[in-house]
Design a protein around this motif. Structure first.
Motif, PDB file in Angstrom:
ATOM      1  N   GLN A 183     -48.911  30.309  33.528  1.00 32.86           N
ATOM      2  CA  GLN A 183     -49.909  31.099  33.116  1.00 32.86           C
ATOM      3  C   GLN A 183     -50.899  30.170  32.421  1.00 32.86           C
ATOM      4  O   GLN A 183     -50.632  29.050  32.360  1.00 32.86           O
ATOM      5  CB  GLN A 183     -49.516  32.133  32.447  1.00 32.86           C
ATOM      6  CG  GLN A 183     -48.422  32.887  33.077  1.00 32.86           C
ATOM      7  CD  GLN A 183     -47.141  33.170  31.901  1.00 32.86           C
ATOM      8  OE1 GLN A 183     -47.240  33.330  30.779  1.00 32.86           O
ATOM      9  NE2 GLN A 183     -46.103  33.896  32.674  1.00 32.86           N
ATOM     10  N   SER A 184     -52.166  30.806  32.041  1.00 30.89           N
ATOM     11  CA  SER A 184     -53.225  30.121  31.220  1.00 30.89           C
ATOM     12  C   SER A 184     -53.437  30.803  29.906  1.00 30.89           C
ATOM     13  O   SER A 184     -53.734  31.908  29.807  1.00 30.89           O
ATOM     14  CB  SER A 184     -54.325  30.070  32.286  1.00 30.89           C
ATOM     15  OG  SER A 184     -54.181  29.551  33.466  1.00 30.89           O
ATOM     16  N   PHE A 185     -53.061  30.024  28.952  1.00 25.48           N
ATOM     17  CA  PHE A 185     -53.520  30.386  27.540  1.00 25.48           C
ATOM     18  C   PHE A 185     -54.853  29.990  26.837  1.00 25.48           C
ATOM     19  O   PHE A 185     -55.103  28.729  26.973  1.00 25.48           O
ATOM     20  CB  PHE A 185     -52.367  29.896  26.472  1.00 25.48           C
ATOM     21  CG  PHE A 185     -52.656  30.246  25.197  1.00 25.48           C
ATOM     22  CD1 PHE A 185     -52.735  31.531  24.761  1.00 25.48           C
ATOM     23  CD2 PHE A 185     -52.548  29.007  24.452  1.00 25.48           C
ATOM     24  CE1 PHE A 185     -52.751  31.800  23.354  1.00 25.48           C
ATOM     25  CE2 PHE A 185     -52.841  29.468  22.885  1.00 25.48           C
ATOM     26  CZ  PHE A 185     -52.982  30.798  22.423  1.00 25.48           C
ATOM     27  N   PHE A 186     -55.784  30.766  26.584  1.00 31.44           N
ATOM     28  CA  PHE A 186     -57.146  30.566  25.994  1.00 31.44           C
ATOM     29  C   PHE A 186     -57.038  30.829  24.648  1.00 31.44           C
ATOM     30  O   PHE A 186     -57.231  31.980  24.198  1.00 31.44           O
ATOM     31  CB  PHE A 186     -58.226  31.525  26.687  1.00 31.44           C
ATOM     32  CG  PHE A 186     -58.587  30.944  28.198  1.00 31.44           C
ATOM     33  CD1 PHE A 186     -59.466  29.980  28.661  1.00 31.44           C
ATOM     34  CD2 PHE A 186     -57.625  31.416  29.204  1.00 31.44           C
ATOM     35  CE1 PHE A 186     -59.530  29.749  29.664  1.00 31.44           C
ATOM     36  CE2 PHE A 186     -57.695  30.893  30.666  1.00 31.44           C
ATOM     37  CZ  PHE A 186     -58.658  29.845  30.860  1.00 31.44           C
ATOM     38  N   PRO A 187     -56.932  30.024  23.701  1.00 35.02           N
ATOM     39  CA  PRO A 187     -56.743  30.250  22.355  1.00 35.02           C
ATOM     40  C   PRO A 187     -57.903  30.805  21.663  1.00 35.02           C
ATOM     41  O   PRO A 187     -59.084  30.603  22.145  1.00 35.02           O
ATOM     42  CB  PRO A 187     -56.362  29.090  21.522  1.00 35.02           C
ATOM     43  CG  PRO A 187     -57.216  27.997  22.586  1.00 35.02           C
ATOM     44  CD  PRO A 187     -56.783  28.624  23.936  1.00 35.02           C
ATOM     45  N   PHE A 188     -57.744  31.857  20.594  1.00 39.07           N
ATOM     46  CA  PHE A 188     -58.970  32.239  19.638  1.00 39.07           C
ATOM     47  C   PHE A 188     -59.214  31.128  18.806  1.00 39.07           C
ATOM     48  O   PHE A 188     -58.402  30.375  18.414  1.00 39.07           O
ATOM     49  CB  PHE A 188     -58.742  33.404  18.988  1.00 39.07           C
ATOM     50  CG  PHE A 188     -58.590  34.690  19.927  1.00 39.07           C
ATOM     51  CD1 PHE A 188     -59.630  35.010  20.939  1.00 39.07           C
ATOM     52  CD2 PHE A 188     -57.417  35.691  19.807  1.00 39.07           C
ATOM     53  CE1 PHE A 188     -59.179  35.956  21.727  1.00 39.07           C
ATOM     54  CE2 PHE A 188     -57.489  36.772  20.654  1.00 39.07           C
ATOM     55  CZ  PHE A 188     -58.160  36.970  21.605  1.00 39.07           C
ATOM     56  N   GLU A 189     -60.552  31.074  18.371  1.00 39.86           N
ATOM     57  CA  GLU A 189     -61.141  30.314  17.501  1.00 39.86           C
ATOM     58  C   GLU A 189     -60.176  30.256  15.981  1.00 39.86           C
ATOM     59  O   GLU A 189     -59.933  29.038  15.502  1.00 39.86           O
ATOM     60  CB  GLU A 189     -62.432  30.453  17.066  1.00 39.86           C
ATOM     61  CG  GLU A 189     -63.036  29.415  16.261  1.00 39.86           C
ATOM     62  CD  GLU A 189     -64.701  29.541  15.907  1.00 39.86           C
ATOM     63  OE1 GLU A 189     -65.011  29.430  14.836  1.00 39.86           O
ATOM     64  OE2 GLU A 189     -65.166  30.059  16.944  1.00 39.86           O
ATOM     65  N   ARG A 190     -59.837  31.594  15.931  1.00 42.29           N
ATOM     66  CA  ARG A 190     -58.734  31.660  14.723  1.00 42.29           C
ATOM     67  C   ARG A 190     -57.881  32.779  15.197  1.00 42.29           C
ATOM     68  O   ARG A 190     -58.411  33.783  15.888  1.00 42.29           O
ATOM     69  CB  ARG A 190     -59.432  31.871  13.507  1.00 42.29           C
ATOM     70  CG  ARG A 190     -60.141  33.364  13.353  1.00 42.29           C
ATOM     71  CD  ARG A 190     -60.936  33.292  12.212  1.00 42.29           C
ATOM     72  NE  ARG A 190     -61.450  34.633  11.799  1.00 42.29           N
ATOM     73  CZ  ARG A 190     -62.572  34.947  10.921  1.00 42.29           C
ATOM     74  NH1 ARG A 190     -63.379  33.935  10.588  1.00 42.29           N
ATOM     75  NH2 ARG A 190     -62.615  36.089  10.488  1.00 42.29           N
ATOM     76  N   PRO A 191     -56.558  32.792  14.950  1.00 42.00           N
ATOM     77  CA  PRO A 191     -55.873  34.155  14.895  1.00 42.00           C
ATOM     78  C   PRO A 191     -56.450  35.371  14.498  1.00 42.00           C
ATOM     79  O   PRO A 191     -56.874  35.359  13.423  1.00 42.00           O
ATOM     80  CB  PRO A 191     -54.493  33.807  14.236  1.00 42.00           C
ATOM     81  CG  PRO A 191     -54.300  32.154  13.974  1.00 42.00           C
ATOM     82  CD  PRO A 191     -55.982  31.810  13.890  1.00 42.00           C
ATOM     83  N   LEU A 192     -56.433  36.470  15.215  1.00 38.96           N
ATOM     84  CA  LEU A 192     -56.834  37.702  15.053  1.00 38.96           C
ATOM     85  C   LEU A 192     -55.581  38.530  14.658  1.00 38.96           C
ATOM     86  O   LEU A 192     -54.577  39.003  15.449  1.00 38.96           O
ATOM     87  CB  LEU A 192     -57.243  38.420  16.111  1.00 38.96           C
ATOM     88  CG  LEU A 192     -58.621  37.548  16.601  1.00 38.96           C
ATOM     89  CD1 LEU A 192     -59.159  38.350  17.584  1.00 38.96           C
ATOM     90  CD2 LEU A 192     -59.693  37.224  15.586  1.00 38.96           C
ATOM     91  N   THR A 193     -55.623  38.929  13.347  1.00 39.98           N
ATOM     92  CA  THR A 193     -54.514  40.252  12.912  1.00 39.98           C
ATOM     93  C   THR A 193     -55.144  41.247  13.296  1.00 39.98           C
ATOM     94  O   THR A 193     -56.247  41.923  12.674  1.00 39.98           O
ATOM     95  CB  THR A 193     -54.416  39.918  11.183  1.00 39.98           C
ATOM     96  OG1 THR A 193     -54.282  38.550  10.950  1.00 39.98           O
ATOM     97  CG2 THR A 193     -53.297  40.886  10.755  1.00 39.98           C
ATOM     98  N   LEU A 194     -54.331  42.216  14.149  1.00 35.71           N
ATOM     99  CA  LEU A 194     -54.464  43.408  14.785  1.00 35.71           C
ATOM    100  C   LEU A 194     -53.740  44.387  14.391  1.00 35.71           C
ATOM    101  O   LEU A 194     -52.536  44.161  14.058  1.00 35.71           O
ATOM    102  CB  LEU A 194     -54.539  43.143  16.264  1.00 35.71           C
ATOM    103  CG  LEU A 194     -55.491  42.359  16.723  1.00 35.71           C
ATOM    104  CD1 LEU A 194     -55.526  42.143  18.403  1.00 35.71           C
ATOM    105  CD2 LEU A 194     -56.768  42.294  16.386  1.00 35.71           C
ATOM    106  N   ALA A 195     -54.124  45.595  14.191  1.00 34.00           N
ATOM    107  CA  ALA A 195     -53.389  46.947  14.026  1.00 34.00           C
ATOM    108  C   ALA A 195     -53.466  47.871  15.294  1.00 34.00           C
ATOM    109  O   ALA A 195     -54.470  47.603  16.191  1.00 34.00           O
ATOM    110  CB  ALA A 195     -54.011  47.590  13.050  1.00 34.00           C
TER     111      ALA A 195
END
Length: 384
Positions: free
Chosen positions: A256-268
């Motif tokens: 699969q292909s992983f496209f990282p975020f510029e910084r991790p996103l803390t989500l609710a």
């Protein structure tokens, strides 16, 4: 322009033993091939599809492959009694002029995603020039899907050593390149932080544009940290026959292909990310861009927008960029002169050995012996 990716014998072995990919291709071929039909195998590799087509009753198979690995097919065709039915063409299908059009065209020239090198352009050309009216294309369609994903292990290389390291050094300049680099992975369903959504459908029976652009809205289905987008594809080889490299499915050669975020996103749970993913074919390779907008709960305005691109993963010096500008005036060098002379001597009459001798006479400081000159002109001629 770069050439097609070259695989090893081990790589081809992995492709042949890859399940359920290989059984699915075999069944699609079995259903498509009728006694006496013609088949074209594009990107044939070592020729497993060509051999199966003969086994299922094809009268004539044309196996097209630019890499030397196709030589193994010659031996396999002889060993299996199909040498008279398989024609091996070492080259590109876009340069092939067929004696007759094929009833079936089979290929698998994808990478981790179907948008890979000249895959789309090759299929469009094959459909228009090499396929008989009413013929069958295998595969017929790929659907690219996207989801939010938790991948702390994979994200670690985007943060270390750039944002933290054991040497008390500020290496943060490298961080912006690392977070614009996508990678091949093999992740599990429990790492997904949203349901998957259809990003794009590539229907090879009608597609014409090698580029892709799609926007999806991904809703976090649990609290947690999203490290990026995960993309994969579901393949439809023929009606009712296919496979997927989605998390939870048997591990395939594609990954699969992983496209990282510029910084991790803390989500609710209930937060959403609107992601626009684009792929543009430039000089034989795809440049990927992904723009991610984070919305909290029912908010109508994004809290954060991240704009990323695989182009930004490359460290390119200003001097190199200037040399690609239309205003740049290149200086003549000895290397230019050597290649200019070498190409001028390729006239369909002189042998490589004769050209090498001439090169050495003109450039004795650059070529210490005949072998060095021969090696240089052989590589130069091979580029064309």
């Amino acid at each position: 322009m770069s050439g097609p990716t070259v695989y090893s014998a081990g790589d081809y072995g992995d492709m042949i033993t890859c399940e359920p990919r290989m059984p699915a291709y075999a069944e699609a071929l079995r259903q498509a091939v009728t006694p006496g039909c013609t088949v074209t195998d594009i990107g044939a590799g070592t020729g497993i599809f060509s051999l199966l087509a003969c086994q299922y009753g094809a009268a004539k198979v044309t196996a097209i492959e630019p890499a030397d690995a196709v030589m193994l097919l010659r031996e396999a065709a002889e060993a299996n009694g199909y040498a008279e039915r398989i024609t091996v063409v070492q080259g590109l299908s876009t340069e092939h002029v067929p004696e007759q059009k094929a009833d079936v065209i089979v290929s698998d020239i994808r990478g981790s995603l179907p948008l890979f090198e000249h895959h789309i352009a090759t299929i469009v050309d094959a459909r228009e020039r090499l396929l008989a009216p009413g013929g069958t294309l295998i595969p017929m369609r790929d659907t690219i899907r996207a989801a939010l994903v938790q991948h702390p292990d994979g994200y670690l290389s985007r943060e270390e050593p750039w944002l933290r390291n054991n040497y008390s050094l500020d290496l943060s300049a490298g961080h912006r390149y690392a977070v614009n680099t996508w990678s091949k992975v093999s992740l599990q369903p429990e790492q997904l932080q949203s349901e998957s959504v259809e990003l794009a459908v590539l229907d090879y029976r009608t597609i014409t544009n090698p580029n892709m652009s799609g926007t999806v809205t991904l809703h976090a289905d649990k609290d947690g940290t999203a490290h990026g987008l995960l993309l994969w594809f579901d393949a439809d080889l023929a009606p009712g026959i296919g496979y997927s490299n989605a998390p939870g499915q048997p591990k395939l050669v594609y990954g699969q292909s992983f496209f990282p975020f510029e910084r991790p996103l803390t989500l609710a749970k209930g937060d959403r990310v609107e992601a626009t993913v684009k792929a543009n074919l430039i000089d034989g390779s795809y440049v990927w861009s992904w723009t991610s907008r984070l919305f909290r709960g029912t908010a109508v305005k994004p809290e954060l927008t991240l704009r990323q691109s695989s182009f930004l993963s490359q460290v390119i010096s200003p001097d190199k960029l200037r040399r690609h500008a239309d205003s740049h005036v290149p200086s003549s060098t000895t290397a230019h002169a050597i290649d200019q002379l070498g190409l001028s001597l390729i006239d369909g009459k002189r042998s490589l050995g004769e050209i090498a001798l001439t090169l050495r006479e003109h450039f004795p400081e650059q070529f210490k012996d005949n072998a060095a000159a021969l090696n240089h002109i052989a590589k130069l001629a091979g580029r064309y």
